[in-house]
Design a protein around this motif. Sequence first.
Motif, PDB file in Angstrom:
ATOM      1  N   ILE A 420     -12.845  -5.629   4.042  1.00 15.16           N
ATOM      2  CA  ILE A 420     -12.677  -6.129   2.904  1.00 15.16           C
ATOM      3  C   ILE A 420     -11.143  -6.575   2.636  1.00 15.16           C
ATOM      4  N   SER A 421     -10.437  -6.994   2.942  1.00 18.69           N
ATOM      5  CA  SER A 421      -9.008  -7.350   2.528  1.00 18.69           C
ATOM      6  C   SER A 421      -9.187  -8.815   2.813  1.00 18.69           C
ATOM      7  N   CYS A 422      -9.981  -9.162   4.144  1.00 20.93           N
ATOM      8  CA  CYS A 422      -9.867 -10.032   5.127  1.00 20.93           C
ATOM      9  C   CYS A 422     -10.916 -10.742   4.249  1.00 20.93           C
ATOM     10  N   ILE A 460      -6.453   8.217   1.024  1.00 20.08           N
ATOM     11  CA  ILE A 460      -6.084   8.610  -0.548  1.00 20.08           C
ATOM     12  C   ILE A 460      -4.121   7.681  -0.169  1.00 20.08           C
ATOM     13  N   ARG A 461      -3.981   6.877   1.192  1.00 20.90           N
ATOM     14  CA  ARG A 461      -3.613   5.598   1.235  1.00 20.90           C
ATOM     15  C   ARG A 461      -3.963   4.438   0.870  1.00 20.90           C
ATOM     16  N   PHE A 462      -4.913   3.928   0.951  1.00 19.53           N
ATOM     17  CA  PHE A 462      -5.939   2.600   0.262  1.00 19.53           C
ATOM     18  C   PHE A 462      -6.056   3.035  -1.122  1.00 19.53           C
ATOM     19  N   GLU A 463      -5.738   3.955  -1.684  1.00 14.79           N
ATOM     20  CA  GLU A 463      -7.102   5.175  -3.091  1.00 14.79           C
ATOM     21  C   GLU A 463      -7.960   4.153  -3.050  1.00 14.79           C
ATOM     22  N   THR A 464      -8.699   4.764  -1.872  1.00 17.70           N
ATOM     23  CA  THR A 464     -10.394   4.986  -2.438  1.00 17.70           C
ATOM     24  C   THR A 464     -11.070   5.629  -2.724  1.00 17.70           C
ATOM     25  N   PRO A 465     -11.559   6.135  -3.409  1.00 19.81           N
ATOM     26  CA  PRO A 465     -11.895   7.514  -3.418  1.00 19.81           C
ATOM     27  C   PRO A 465     -13.345   7.429  -2.646  1.00 19.81           C
ATOM     28  N   VAL A 466     -13.857   8.890  -1.753  1.00 18.90           N
ATOM     29  CA  VAL A 466     -14.421   8.872  -1.229  1.00 18.90           C
ATOM     30  C   VAL A 466     -15.074   9.615  -2.494  1.00 18.90           C
ATOM     31  N   GLU A 551      -0.200  -0.730   8.483  1.00 12.52           N
ATOM     32  CA  GLU A 551      -1.674  -1.222   7.925  1.00 12.52           C
ATOM     33  C   GLU A 551      -1.661  -1.322   6.548  1.00 12.52           C
ATOM     34  N   PHE A 552      -1.979  -0.278   5.835  1.00 10.77           N
ATOM     35  CA  PHE A 552      -1.387  -0.917   4.245  1.00 10.77           C
ATOM     36  C   PHE A 552      -0.625  -2.132   4.335  1.00 10.77           C
ATOM     37  N   ALA A 553       0.228  -1.888   4.623  1.00 13.17           N
ATOM     38  CA  ALA A 553       0.516  -3.650   4.210  1.00 13.17           C
ATOM     39  C   ALA A 553       0.752  -4.928   4.956  1.00 13.17           C
ATOM     40  N   VAL A 554       0.145  -5.164   6.055  1.00 11.62           N
ATOM     41  CA  VAL A 554      -0.315  -5.336   6.587  1.00 11.62           C
ATOM     42  C   VAL A 554      -1.534  -6.386   5.500  1.00 11.62           C
ATOM     43  N   GLN A 555      -2.608  -5.681   5.210  1.00 13.37           N
ATOM     44  CA  GLN A 555      -3.512  -5.577   4.497  1.00 13.37           C
ATOM     45  C   GLN A 555      -3.357  -5.918   3.048  1.00 13.37           C
ATOM     46  N   LYS A 556      -2.393  -5.554   2.825  1.00 18.09           N
ATOM     47  CA  LYS A 556      -1.798  -6.625   1.437  1.00 18.09           C
ATOM     48  C   LYS A 556      -1.266  -7.517   1.124  1.00 18.09           C
ATOM     49  N   ALA A 632       7.671 -14.135   6.258  1.00 21.74           N
ATOM     50  CA  ALA A 632       9.040 -14.378   6.841  1.00 21.74           C
ATOM     51  C   ALA A 632       9.509 -13.102   5.901  1.00 21.74           C
ATOM     52  N   ASP A 633       9.314 -13.279   4.283  1.00 19.44           N
ATOM     53  CA  ASP A 633      10.257 -12.502   3.146  1.00 19.44           C
ATOM     54  C   ASP A 633       9.241 -11.506   3.192  1.00 19.44           C
ATOM     55  N   SER A 634       7.908 -11.254   3.551  1.00 18.86           N
ATOM     56  CA  SER A 634       7.360  -9.821   3.414  1.00 18.86           C
ATOM     57  C   SER A 634       7.954  -8.808   4.774  1.00 18.86           C
TER      58      SER A 634
END
Length: 676
Positions: A420-422, A460-466, A551-556, A632-634
């Motif tokens: 979804i992020s992509c 919980i990390r992605f804040e995506t509830p079931v 993973e979370f940081a790359v998607q952000k 680079a700044d990330s």
Amino acid sequence: MLAKAGEENAGLVAIGDGLACAFKIESHNHPSAIEPYQGAATGVGGINRDIFTMGARPIAQLNSLRFGSIDSDRTKWLMKGVVKGIGDYGNAFGVPTVGGEVFFDECYNVNILVNAMSVGIVETGKTVSAISEGVGNPVFIVGSATGKDGIHGATFASGDLHDDSHEDLPAVQVGDPFQEKLLLEATLEVIATGGVVGMQDMGAAGIICSTSEMSAKGKHGMVIYLDKVPTRQKNMEGWEILLSESQERMLVVAKKGFEEQVQAVFDKWDLNCTQIGEVTAGDRLHFMMNGEKIADVPANELVLGGGAPVYTREYKEPAYVQQIKKYNASSVPVPSDMVEVAKFLASHPNIASKRWIYNQYDSMVGTINMSTNRPADAAVVAVRGSAKGLAMTVDCNARYVNADPFTGCAIAVAEAARNISCTGGVPSAFTNCLNFGNPYNPEVYWQFVNAIKGMGAACIRFETPVTGGNVSFYNQSVINGEEVPVFPTPTIGMIGILEDRKKMMTLHFKDAGHHIFLLGKSTDDIGCSEYLYSYHKVKYSTAPVFDLEEEFAVQKLIRELIAMNLVSSAHDVSDGGLFISLLESAMAGKKGFAISTDEDYRKDAFLFGESQGRIVVSVSEDQLDAFTEMVADSGLEFMNLGETTEEAITVDDENFGLVSDFRMVYENAIASKMNA
């Protein structure tokens, strides 16, 4: 979330602009393993009813399928039946099939998995609950007449499959998509009258299930006159009417005084609409047949167990985990011919194009699917009356989950979110279909417990509830007297929101001369990869390297890059590794690529390893400076791989051939197997 998980027929989440999304995924595994066409078709019908029973109009369907070896004649028969069943029902019902996944492994040779997902849209506040309340309110059965199909279907789904399972199969449920289309329109119209208290579709266990669930939720009872139920067959017994799983039926509790309005709507659509009872005080269900009371039971006991004990079951690590712990990547030789490996993977059924399958589905009906001719990591459909797009996907690599249930299930959630992020969407919520073996088997239950924990950590990390879902146990076969479970397969069905669908990102390379970058961390990992499992025949290995925070940081980061128009394409690295991701982007854009590997890593791991949290992007010259500065700044790892070409594929200056050659193999691999 607008409804608690398990509270309604499907999950419900707000998506803005006064709209909500209702969505759910369910299994129809055992029926499909014995009668693939109707088993799959009625699975599609049932999941769509869960959506429109809530007042939402279905706008998209997806599916997740697991089959045994594609070289088996039985697998081919099952696959043809399942795909045709899904296609015939969905196409006739008029809702596009926009995405899905298909995976082959010998563990599914007998017990295939057929998971169907439906997604719908409704105005916030205009949903209907699956509830029964209000003493004296009339209870209607609407839709198809009731027959003997599917009696004991729920029981059949909770047993082992064996050589004689076909003899245990209840009368097969027969789907009628045209009847369901009428039921959809009539249901949405009757809700608009304001005369509906509650509504529920009739799935497993039929009338007894619908009446008890609605009554338990509303803390009321019902009296039901079974002899008033329209039937297709003469002289049906009361218990047969109660347990029938005939398709395209609903239970409607109306407001007293609205009987004529409700009847008029269903008459207009030429559907059965018969009052079969009324709501009563108390909590008991009274079932009458020809003036005789044949059952008198409390609804709560049927639904919630009535105080039955909750067991803390024994579980233990499976014996095969010891073999996984012995895995050592250094014992796996690095092939001298990488071109051979690349062509092997491009033609493997788990990686090759699923065109033979999806060409049988109507993906364009309704004209809201944005990804039919613009391939992206997730399907995207337009939300009418809004600038938004709704991204959706189904994901699970069961091989990862089998190796490490905690990590493998967390990866399934992360990969769904990554897809979804992509596309530029923000992951919103997910439903799941948990396909496991016998829970009384301590080793299977160990898989289940740890998979749930991994799913919890990721959501919980992605804040995506079931928002809800389905648990399907007893997915196993009895072979030579021994239970053999399928790989644990917790399928994740996720949705996400694109605030501006015009900014949807696709996966195909746009032009020659664009720079290719890899976002995320490369490793020497080949664990559980298709390359290791199928090419080297190493069946036991560790799950791929996975770091939830990275993973979370790359998607952000990828969402920010897309929002700022700093990439021209984005595609995640998953099955088949980096090379396959590059190849898929190249084939979709009819461009080639020239890349260099990194000498710090094994070449096979760099090209074909499946370590997680990585995304391939292409960047035009105009985007390059701003892209490089932002990445680079990330502080995240990234690598300049090379650039896109007109048609040639080269790796470390070695000629791998033309993209058109790979496309020929990739697109025809499954068709050639199915037509053999």
